[in-house]
Design an enzyme around this catalytic site. Structure first.
Site, PDB file in Angstrom:
ATOM      1  N   ASP A   1     -10.864   0.395   8.686  1.00 10.54           N
ATOM      2  CA  ASP A   1     -10.652   1.935   8.615  1.00 10.54           C
ATOM      3  C   ASP A   1     -11.713   2.926   9.137  1.00 10.54           C
ATOM      4  OD1 ASP A   1      -9.041   1.598   5.176  1.00 10.54           O
ATOM      5  OD2 ASP A   1      -8.231   1.529   7.309  1.00 10.54           O
TER       6      ASP A   1
HETATM    7  N1  LIG Z   1      -9.157  -4.842  11.209  1.00 12.88           N
HETATM    8  C1  LIG Z   1      -8.373  -4.009  10.644  1.00 12.88           C
HETATM    9  N2  LIG Z   1      -7.273  -4.142   9.923  1.00 12.88           N
HETATM   10  C2  LIG Z   1      -6.656  -3.183   9.342  1.00 12.88           C
HETATM   11  C3  LIG Z   1      -7.140  -1.875   9.372  1.00 12.88           C
HETATM   12  C4  LIG Z   1      -8.079  -1.515   9.905  1.00 12.88           C
HETATM   13  O1  LIG Z   1      -8.670  -0.452  10.085  1.00 12.88           O
HETATM   14  N3  LIG Z   1      -8.763  -2.577  10.690  1.00 12.88           N
HETATM   15  N4  LIG Z   1      -6.328  -0.918   8.395  1.00 12.88           N
HETATM   16  C5  LIG Z   1      -5.620  -1.486   7.702  1.00 12.88           C
HETATM   17  C6  LIG Z   1      -4.790  -0.494   6.681  1.00 12.88           C
HETATM   18  N5  LIG Z   1      -5.228  -0.338   5.361  1.00 12.88           N
HETATM   19  C7  LIG Z   1      -5.630   0.963   5.081  1.00 12.88           C
HETATM   20  O2  LIG Z   1      -5.018   1.759   5.863  1.00 12.88           O
HETATM   21  C8  LIG Z   1      -5.707  -1.422   4.485  1.00 12.88           C
HETATM   22  C9  LIG Z   1      -4.721  -2.646   4.630  1.00 12.88           C
HETATM   23  C10 LIG Z   1      -5.083  -3.497   3.617  1.00 12.88           C
HETATM   24  C11 LIG Z   1      -6.131  -3.619   2.782  1.00 12.88           C
HETATM   25  C12 LIG Z   1      -6.509  -4.758   1.996  1.00 12.88           C
HETATM   26  O3  LIG Z   1      -7.428  -4.667   1.218  1.00 12.88           O
HETATM   27  N6  LIG Z   1      -5.591  -5.806   2.177  1.00 12.88           N
HETATM   28  C13 LIG Z   1      -5.864  -7.294   1.438  1.00 12.88           C
HETATM   29  C14 LIG Z   1      -4.335  -7.518   1.109  1.00 12.88           C
HETATM   30  C15 LIG Z   1      -3.634  -6.465   0.135  1.00 12.88           C
HETATM   31  C16 LIG Z   1      -2.179  -7.034  -0.172  1.00 12.88           C
HETATM   32  O4  LIG Z   1      -1.687  -8.174   0.053  1.00 12.88           O
HETATM   33  O5  LIG Z   1      -1.676  -6.109  -0.839  1.00 12.88           O
HETATM   34  C17 LIG Z   1      -6.233  -7.976   2.471  1.00 12.88           C
HETATM   35  O6  LIG Z   1      -5.775  -7.988   3.664  1.00 12.88           O
HETATM   36  O7  LIG Z   1      -6.965  -9.137   1.978  1.00 12.88           O
HETATM   37  C18 LIG Z   1      -7.006  -2.700   2.945  1.00 12.88           C
HETATM   38  C19 LIG Z   1      -6.743  -1.482   3.759  1.00 12.88           C
HETATM   39  C20 LIG Z   1      -4.538  -2.690   8.153  1.00 12.88           C
HETATM   40  N7  LIG Z   1      -5.264  -3.674   8.903  1.00 12.88           N
END
Ligand SMILES: Nc1nc2c(c(=O)[nH]1)N[C@@H](CN(C=O)c1ccc(C(=O)N[C@@H](CCC(=O)O)C(=O)O)cc1)CN2
Length: 301
Positions: free
Chosen positions: A245
């Site tokens: 983000d």
């Molecule tokens: N490299 C990036 N990947 C993603 C971004 C980014 O800016 N850079 N934006 C996100 C979207 N997002 C908020 O908008 C977000 C999505 C997921 C998470 C998170 O903590 N995900 C966990 C799992 C959560 C779940 O399984 O429900 C994880 O991936 O371990 C935080 C923010 C999209 N991707």
């Protein structure tokens, strides 16, 4: 009683862009850029339809320009215009440029998780002809939206992506995406993309974050906003980078909330803002109105 079938409302047609191209020029500012671009377009008898430009420092900083021009034999002329721009801007200037035939829609892959409001909003706007894109596919780590997506006639791929190791899922994503799309949209896709995937897929990725960044980066922004007692919630569309983000912001907006709103209320009010912000960002990117510069964007909306 006779029931008459009303003809479906005609989708609002976007301004016709047949025989029109966009030209983006950006780089180090100096005198003579506008004249150089104009001389090439004039040589090819191109009609300038619109021209926007910005310099971040009148005494020699960065220069940004978006020109839309029309030409009857555009497709045949574009390679020659490209050659002439390379020759004209290639010596004495420190500039990059890109040309795009605006009649060719971008091919887009949309990623989603369980929340469907941003995904369906994009598909609905696309069906109404409001977004000059071709939705090549939808990829989701949950099966929930498969039926609705397929009802739009769009391929749906369920690629599970649980746990910290995303490599298997990302390998499947790349197999579907490589060479097949011009950009990617994360429509509330809740998985963090690896830096390797972002580099390998090699196309811009637009994310909608459900807060007014830089506030509440990461997961669960509405609950954290309620805890903080905010009076506004918002949404931010940004390009995706490896830093969660933190990518260049394309568009943002907010809506007022009060102490009386629950987290569910914040989510509901925020969802309308997310949909509007994401669709504007996708439209502007698909019309080649956004220039990335360092960690900012210049948007000629
Ligand atoms: N490299 C990036 N990947 C993603 C971004 C980014 O800016 N850079 N934006 C996100 C979207 N997002 C908020 O908008 C977000 C999505 C997921 C998470 C998170 O903590 N995900 C966990 C799992 C959560 C779940 O399984 O429900 C994880 O991936 O371990 C935080 C923010 C999209 N991707």
């Amino acid at each position: 009683m006779t029931i008459t079938q009303e003809a479906p409302l005609q989708a609002p047609s976007r301004t016709p862009t047949h025989n029109q191209a966009s030209l983006i020029v950006h780089g180090r500012d100096r005198t003579g850029i506008v004249a150089a671009v104009g001389s090439v377009l004039s040589k090819h008898e191109a009609n300038i339809v619109s021209l926007d430009q910005y310099s971040d420092n009148p005494h020699g900083g960065a220069f940004f320009q978006r020109t839309v021009f029309g030409l009857d034999n555009l497709k045949a002329a574009l390679p020659h215009i490209d050659d002439d721009l390379k020759a004209r801007l290639g010596t004495g200037f420190e500039l990059e440029f890109r040309l795009r035939d605006l009649s060719i829609p971008h091919r887009v892959a949309i990623f989603a998780s369980k929340a469907d409001h941003c995904l369906l909003d994009l598909l609905w706007r696309h069906r109404r002809g409001e977004l000059p894109i071709t939705v090549a596919m939808v990829i989701s780590n949950h099966p929930d939206t498969a039926g609705e997506v397929r009802a739009f006639g769009i391929p749906f791929f369920h690629v599970p992506s649980a746990g910290p190791d995303k490599s298997a899922a990302e390998a499947q994503h790349l197999a579907l995406l490589k060479g097949n799309v011009d950009f990617i949209v994360l429509a509330r896709y809740m998985q963090i993309l690896s830096g390797g995937f972002i580099a390998e897929v090699g196309v811009p990725i637009i994310n909608i974050h459900h807060s007014f960044l830089p506030a509440f980066i990461g997961a669960g922004p509405y609950a954290r906003a309620k805890e903080r007692g905010v009076k506004l919630v918002g949404a931010t569309a940004h390009y995706v980078t490896e830093d969660l983000d933190e990518g260049p912001i394309i568009e943002q907006d907010v809506v007022r909330v009060s102490h009386a709103h629950t987290v569910a209320d914040l989510r509901r009010r925020g969802a309308d803002v997310e949909r509007d912000v994401l669709s504007r960002a996708v439209l502007w990117h698909s019309e080649d109105r956004v220039i990335r510069h360092e960690n900012h964007t210049i948007v000629f909306a």
